[in-house]
Design a protein around this motif. Sequence first.
Motif, PDB file in Angstrom:
ATOM      1  N   GLY A 172       0.815  -1.208   0.000  1.00 13.66           N
ATOM      2  CA  GLY A 172       0.000   0.000   0.000  1.00 13.66           C
ATOM      3  C   GLY A 172       0.849   1.258   0.000  1.00 13.66           C
ATOM      4  N   MET A 173       1.953   1.229   0.742  1.00 14.83           N
ATOM      5  CA  MET A 173       2.849   2.385   0.782  1.00 14.83           C
ATOM      6  C   MET A 173       3.408   2.675  -0.606  1.00 14.83           C
ATOM      7  SD  MET A 173       6.439   2.770   2.835  1.00 14.83           S
ATOM      8  CE  MET A 173       7.208   1.627   1.691  1.00 14.83           C
ATOM      9  N   ILE A 174       3.834   1.630  -1.314  1.00 13.04           N
ATOM     10  CA  ILE A 174       4.435   1.813  -2.638  1.00 13.04           C
ATOM     11  C   ILE A 174       3.382   2.184  -3.674  1.00 13.04           C
ATOM     12  CG2 ILE A 174       5.684   0.641  -4.488  1.00 13.04           C
ATOM     13  CD1 ILE A 174       6.990  -1.111  -2.291  1.00 13.04           C
ATOM     14  N   VAL A 175       2.292   1.423  -3.722  1.00 11.02           N
ATOM     15  CA  VAL A 175       1.253   1.665  -4.730  1.00 11.02           C
ATOM     16  C   VAL A 175       0.587   3.020  -4.499  1.00 11.02           C
ATOM     17  CG1 VAL A 175      -0.976   0.868  -5.610  1.00 11.02           C
ATOM     18  CG2 VAL A 175       0.845  -0.780  -5.142  1.00 11.02           C
ATOM     19  N   GLY A 176       0.273   3.346  -3.240  1.00  8.92           N
ATOM     20  CA  GLY A 176      -0.358   4.624  -2.938  1.00  8.92           C
ATOM     21  C   GLY A 176       0.507   5.799  -3.356  1.00  8.92           C
ATOM     22  N   SER A 177       1.792   5.717  -3.074  1.00 10.47           N
ATOM     23  CA  SER A 177       2.703   6.802  -3.455  1.00 10.47           C
ATOM     24  C   SER A 177       2.817   6.917  -4.968  1.00 10.47           C
ATOM     25  CB  SER A 177       4.089   6.555  -2.848  1.00 10.47           C
ATOM     26  OG  SER A 177       4.028   6.531  -1.433  1.00 10.47           O
ATOM     27  N   ALA A 178       2.916   5.774  -5.663  1.00  6.38           N
ATOM     28  CA  ALA A 178       3.036   5.798  -7.124  1.00  6.38           C
ATOM     29  C   ALA A 178       1.786   6.379  -7.769  1.00  6.38           C
ATOM     30  CB  ALA A 178       3.299   4.386  -7.646  1.00  6.38           C
ATOM     31  N   CYS A 179       0.614   5.979  -7.282  1.00  3.62           N
ATOM     32  CA  CYS A 179      -0.640   6.491  -7.836  1.00  3.62           C
ATOM     33  C   CYS A 179      -0.812   7.977  -7.530  1.00  3.62           C
ATOM     34  CB  CYS A 179      -1.823   5.705  -7.278  1.00  3.62           C
ATOM     35  SG  CYS A 179      -1.923   3.997  -7.855  1.00  3.62           S
ATOM     36  N   ALA A 180      -0.381   8.406  -6.338  1.00 10.37           N
ATOM     37  CA  ALA A 180      -0.492   9.823  -5.984  1.00 10.37           C
ATOM     38  C   ALA A 180       0.361  10.692  -6.898  1.00 10.37           C
ATOM     39  CB  ALA A 180      -0.077  10.027  -4.529  1.00 10.37           C
ATOM     40  N   MET A 181       1.544  10.214  -7.278  1.00  8.14           N
ATOM     41  CA  MET A 181       2.419  10.992  -8.141  1.00  8.14           C
ATOM     42  C   MET A 181       1.859  11.134  -9.553  1.00  8.14           C
ATOM     43  SD  MET A 181       6.318   9.964  -7.039  1.00  8.14           S
ATOM     44  CE  MET A 181       6.098   8.189  -7.140  1.00  8.14           C
ATOM     45  N   ARG A 182       1.043  10.172  -9.986  1.00  3.75           N
ATOM     46  CA  ARG A 182       0.492  10.220 -11.344  1.00  3.75           C
ATOM     47  C   ARG A 182      -0.886  10.854 -11.408  1.00  3.75           C
ATOM     48  NH1 ARG A 182       0.376   4.433 -13.772  1.00  3.75           N
ATOM     49  NH2 ARG A 182      -0.629   4.032 -11.761  1.00  3.75           N
ATOM     50  N   GLU A 183      -1.510  11.149 -10.239  1.00  5.00           N
ATOM     51  CA  GLU A 183      -2.900  11.624 -10.193  1.00  5.00           C
ATOM     52  C   GLU A 183      -2.964  13.148 -10.360  1.00  5.00           C
ATOM     53  OE1 GLU A 183      -6.530  11.960 -10.426  1.00  5.00           O
ATOM     54  OE2 GLU A 183      -5.951   9.893  -9.936  1.00  5.00           O
ATOM     55  N   ALA A 232      -6.096  11.349  -1.547  1.00  2.59           N
ATOM     56  CA  ALA A 232      -6.648  10.055  -1.155  1.00  2.59           C
ATOM     57  C   ALA A 232      -5.606   8.952  -1.322  1.00  2.59           C
ATOM     58  CB  ALA A 232      -7.887   9.743  -1.989  1.00  2.59           C
ATOM     59  N   TYR A 233      -4.889   8.980  -2.448  1.00  3.18           N
ATOM     60  CA  TYR A 233      -3.821   7.990  -2.641  1.00  3.18           C
ATOM     61  C   TYR A 233      -2.692   8.205  -1.630  1.00  3.18           C
ATOM     62  CZ  TYR A 233      -5.755   6.091  -6.971  1.00  3.18           C
ATOM     63  OH  TYR A 233      -6.549   5.458  -7.889  1.00  3.18           O
ATOM     64  N   SER A 234      -2.457   9.467  -1.278  1.00  2.00           N
ATOM     65  CA  SER A 234      -1.467   9.746  -0.237  1.00  2.00           C
ATOM     66  C   SER A 234      -1.896   9.142   1.097  1.00  2.00           C
ATOM     67  CB  SER A 234      -1.275  11.254  -0.099  1.00  2.00           C
ATOM     68  OG  SER A 234      -0.398  11.559   0.968  1.00  2.00           O
ATOM     69  N   SER A 235      -3.203   9.181   1.378  1.00  2.00           N
ATOM     70  CA  SER A 235      -3.719   8.555   2.599  1.00  2.00           C
ATOM     71  C   SER A 235      -3.491   7.049   2.573  1.00  2.00           C
ATOM     72  CB  SER A 235      -5.209   8.855   2.757  1.00  2.00           C
ATOM     73  OG  SER A 235      -5.435  10.218   3.016  1.00  2.00           O
ATOM     74  N   VAL A 236      -3.669   6.437   1.395  1.00  2.00           N
ATOM     75  CA  VAL A 236      -3.402   4.993   1.259  1.00  2.00           C
ATOM     76  C   VAL A 236      -1.949   4.697   1.589  1.00  2.00           C
ATOM     77  CG1 VAL A 236      -3.308   3.067  -0.376  1.00  2.00           C
ATOM     78  CG2 VAL A 236      -5.238   4.652  -0.438  1.00  2.00           C
ATOM     79  N   ALA A 237      -1.038   5.551   1.100  1.00  3.30           N
ATOM     80  CA  ALA A 237       0.386   5.361   1.382  1.00  3.30           C
ATOM     81  C   ALA A 237       0.682   5.543   2.866  1.00  3.30           C
ATOM     82  CB  ALA A 237       1.212   6.337   0.551  1.00  3.30           C
ATOM     83  N   GLN A 238       0.090   6.567   3.481  1.00  2.00           N
ATOM     84  CA  GLN A 238       0.312   6.797   4.910  1.00  2.00           C
ATOM     85  C   GLN A 238      -0.249   5.655   5.745  1.00  2.00           C
ATOM     86  OE1 GLN A 238       2.130   9.280   6.246  1.00  2.00           O
ATOM     87  NE2 GLN A 238       2.593   9.910   4.159  1.00  2.00           N
ATOM     88  N   LEU A 239      -1.403   5.134   5.333  1.00  2.00           N
ATOM     89  CA  LEU A 239      -1.958   3.971   6.030  1.00  2.00           C
ATOM     90  C   LEU A 239      -1.053   2.760   5.860  1.00  2.00           C
ATOM     91  CD1 LEU A 239      -5.696   4.495   5.092  1.00  2.00           C
ATOM     92  CD2 LEU A 239      -4.806   4.402   7.422  1.00  2.00           C
TER      93      LEU A 239
END
Length: 221
Positions: free
Chosen positions: A174-185, A193-200
Amino acid sequence: VLASILVLTYTNDAFTSYVFIEISTIAACALVMIKDSGPTLVATIRYLFMSLLGSGLFLFSVILLYGMTGHLLMPQISEKVAELMAAGDQRLLLAVCLASMAASLGIKAAMFPFHRWLPDAHGTATTSSSAVLSGLVLKGYCMLMILFFCRVFTLETVRAFHINDAVFILGLAGMIVGSACAMREPHAKRMLAYSSVAQLGYVFMGIGLGTVAGIAAACFQ
């Protein structure tokens, strides 16, 4: 929302946890659909579906716990679980119960790979609703997971069934995928929201360590 989060943090009763999980779900859905539009309603229904799936798994876990221990109060459940572990009885049911509990709260807290509903819910809700959902609601379920892992099952039992390993791996993903998705969003609130996934993911990695220091790190994060 505030009342439900306080109860989830301080409750001493497993069934009360389920009741206020449902109250939290209803309140959170109301927060999402304040912005009355088509995409918001679709996101709310998706959020409600995933939340009810998590609630159902949680209730299943509570039923198993009550069937095995005959108690709903956490101290009495913990004593009985310790007796069952010492005697080696019903280990399979305990493993299923613990896995179901972790999965249910993971779904409700947007743990990877159950996070897909979160960007839509945040992206279509009002800014204040997104802040409350991210800052309070998701963290309340994390606290409830910590509460059950520490006070009901104990960290030794969690490690014995390797549930913490699964939580750690999913948290790392989740940390990796959330950060990657946040950078592309490109959409700001979906990005948050994707940043929250990474923080979680950081939080679940701390819980997944299965140690007191790891739990403390998760709470600090």
